[in-house]
Design an enzyme around this catalytic site. Sequence first.
Site, short mmCIF file in Angstrom:
data_model
loop_
_atom_site.label_atom_id
_atom_site.label_comp_id
_atom_site.label_asym_id
_atom_site.label_seq_id
_atom_site.Cartn_x
_atom_site.Cartn_y
_atom_site.Cartn_z
N CYS A 86 -3.64 -0.27 -2.44
CA CYS A 86 -2.43 -1.09 -2.38
C CYS A 86 -1.24 -0.24 -1.93
CB CYS A 86 -2.21 -1.76 -3.72
SG CYS A 86 -1.07 -3.16 -3.62
N HIS A 203 -7.67 -3.99 -5.25
CA HIS A 203 -7.56 -3.06 -6.38
C HIS A 203 -8.90 -2.90 -7.10
CE1 HIS A 203 -3.11 -2.58 -6.85
NE2 HIS A 203 -3.09 -3.69 -6.16
N GLU A 205 -9.70 -0.70 -9.10
CA GLU A 205 -9.47 -0.23 -10.48
C GLU A 205 -9.22 -1.40 -11.42
OE1 GLU A 205 -7.27 -0.45 -8.22
OE2 GLU A 205 -5.19 -0.32 -8.90
#
Lengths: 247, 739
Positions: A86, A203, A205
């Site tokens: 990002c 993302h 994560e």
Amino acid sequence: MKWGVLVFPGSNDDQDALWALSSVHRQEAIPLWHKDPDLRGVDAVVVPGGFSYGDYLRCGAMARFSPVMQSVRAFAAAGGIVLGMCNGFQILCEAGLLPGALVRNRSLTFVCKRVWLRVENDRTALTRCCREGERLQIPIKHGEGCYFADESTLRDLEARGQVLFRYVDAAGEATPEANPNGALRSIAGVMNASGNVFGMMPHPEHAVEAIVGGEDGRKLFQSLIEELEERAARGGGSRRRTTGRAT
Amino acid sequence: MSERPPVTVRTAEEHGLTAEEWEKIVSILGRPPTFEELGVFSAMWSEHCSYKSSRAHLKSLPTSALHVIQGPGENAGAVDIGDGLAAVFKIESHNHPSFIEPYQGAATGVGGILRDVFTMGARPIANLNSLRFGAIDHPRTPQLVKGVVAGIGGYGNCVGVATVGGEVYFDAGYDQNILVNAFTLGIARHERIFRAAASGVGNPVIYVGSRTGRDGIHGASMASAEFAEDSEEKRPTVQVGDPFTEKLLLEACLELMESDCLVAIQDMGAAGLTSSSVEMAGRGGLGIEIDLDRVPQREEGMSAYEILLSESQERMLLVAQAGREPDVKRIFDKWDLQAAVIGRVTDDGLFRARWHGEEAVRIPVQPVSMQAPLYRRPAEEPKNLNEMQELSLASLPEPRDCEEALKKLLGSPNLCSKRWVYEQYDSLVRGHTVIGPGSDAAVLRIKGSARGLAVTVDCNSRYCLLDPYVGAVIAVCEASRNLAVSGARPLGLSDCLNFGNPEKPPVMWQFQQAIAGIRDACLSLAIPVVSGNVSFYNDTDGRSIPPTPTIAMVGLIDDVSRCLAQGFRRAGDVIVLLGRSREELGGSEFLATIHGQVRGTPPWIDLGLEKRVQGFVRAAAADGWLRSAHDVSEGGVAVALAECCLASPDRLGARVDLEPSMRSDALLFGESQSRVLLSVDRQQWPRLRDRAQRDGVPAEAIGEVGSPHLEIGDWIDVPLDELAAIWDGALERALRVVA
């Protein structure tokens, strides 16, 4: 392995990256403060999401001047693994470590939702645990995630297998409706020509635990972990470590 | 001092103070105030800061329970959530600024409530908001919606706090006064909860955060008066937000709180430096002296008056241990923020401010709060209430085509999907979000614990307009029910009481009735009020908004992996309806959308049944007996069933049969309270039925999950794809958003 997660003023997903690496993947992961050029001997660098410097000038435009980024540049030049997610992707593009740029979403609004990605190349350090054509469900959340590059750059990226992921629909097709931000050729993530610097708008994560949004992102971290372990076994890790001031 | 205007009762009136209040100021000081002092009094005694019309009534709300760590009166409330942790939360309005400048008004509303929570030492983990706009076809509505939503997202996303839920309603009653109520939930360790009481004579008073500019002067006073046609001219009183600085301030303050240098800390919100100084000194029973020349300023040539009353954002005032100034400075330097010692704590009980070497303000602190005006304003039932409450079902034709009515309801602005809104909010950052926007309640995990928190904001202002007492009871019950269907037990609530001009007896009556309703529901369900906010003067050109006592509620789930969502999970599951259905349509969405009428009395509510239903759902959820649960609210059983299908991860439909015990419209779309839709495994149903019987909860199997359609008796048989197409894009279509 030892991971460093950069922390700029305005980094928001730094804690999520640290959590995914340490609590989920059981890696050693430390924050690296933007004012400190010391990479502390990490094996890989994560440039996290957020709004570094408020993104007031242009996303990622300020962060690239920070002391830590000078070290990351050297680390990448020496073959070290760098992953930008990002805002991290935006920073790596601004820093010239990745080709192209991220511009305002086609909708002109911020968008946060889970999207489907198709793995376009499984012979990379980031995707080696995936299969080509495999679909991953991973969230996006950004206002300026429309990937942009000139035609010849795009052609080169495609030809060299540097396009990592495309936005697709549930059936795996890269349709205009499935493209959440207007990215050219539906590109969601790319790597550099040497295959050691990776950038993606989604993302991973935020997709490492079933209870909060799924586990598809784990494959990407697992890929990098295997890559780093393999490199360490080959004895290639120490060369890169010398690029930061080891503590 | 140069060019100080003469101060008279007329100046006071221009500041929104009355002649009696002027007399009181003169008597407190023993002399007429200086211009600066008048500014201080006008801000501190504004309705917004002093709660002068509401204080007497707010006292009747129940605020205590064993698990309450901090009740009303601080920056935010706090409740124990186990493991040595506390949930810290508050809801606050930012209505007036958001109407004048929607982006900045909404953005700074988010910023303000975030500071209230992290001032307490809590790390914010979730934002919610409750938004009311005018009729969707009112010419201003689309721009206001776009601006407010972009402002909430722009601020919350950048500061890195997830926006996980909320509500959006449209009603012509808000055409000239929109409501933007912002809520923040944070988590703190018990021993690290900070309060705003100054202590330690001689301790330094330190200013941190952004520099002071001329923005937002008299914001508190603006929020304490009606709008008229000149509201556009009030734009300069709206503050401008800087979420990046807020993020730095958040991190720096939390880092400071980990050290042991901090004594007290207070956000500079409404009335800025003035209220933070006076409130910190007042809570500590001490005095504060500050030197305005030392306040970091954004521009040259600001006056003492402007510095005292500026509402520039992203600023905090703190009291540190004497001698620890360098430690404080080091932390703020790290985050590239200002930290300036501007004064010290004194023992004289005075708020003193010096400017260019002269004393511009010298006010005894206690009387500012202790002798603040307190009004018991006259209250009178609105004259048209009886007429509004009349509704004869007999004169209302039953719909010929209930399927058409369902489609119309699902495509209406109040019931359609709010995806276009919440996709503009980062609902994921920091990884707590187990259930995000678009559900009955948001569910957040607590990292390092098996527990979770559920949060919701609720109010049906149509019910409140028709009967503010019952409407407020229902607002509390519905919030609590939304927690129950997520598997959570309520720990406390924060109320945001949005009303018209309290100087009008009918508005005061609505306010008193609503307070009584909240009180009775809280007592019955054993839920304490731990924080809140009152927003009066939501009037334009003499017209008041519908009474809107928004309830934000936080609950605890012992095992967050057992939390429930509304979507159907598996084909073949039994669909169960809990509670009693009555033939009632008063104040319903059906009546408003299909018949264009807002009238009747709100649904009947039986607090005993409500309590049993909620307890039953919570217990069954904790035991893992349920697959899904959904509160039946606006649009009744038919809309609730459609929502369970549309929220189903696999888009599962349902076949349902309802006993035709009443008119079809009341049966399908009536909003009888204390009802919940469950889905359960077929094997589990007999056990659940017996348990319901034992617990005195009416429970009826009404159908089965699984079909590409939603079928309800002979009335409705519609493909889910068709419903989805109506429901999902309706808001964008109505707002004319071009993708």
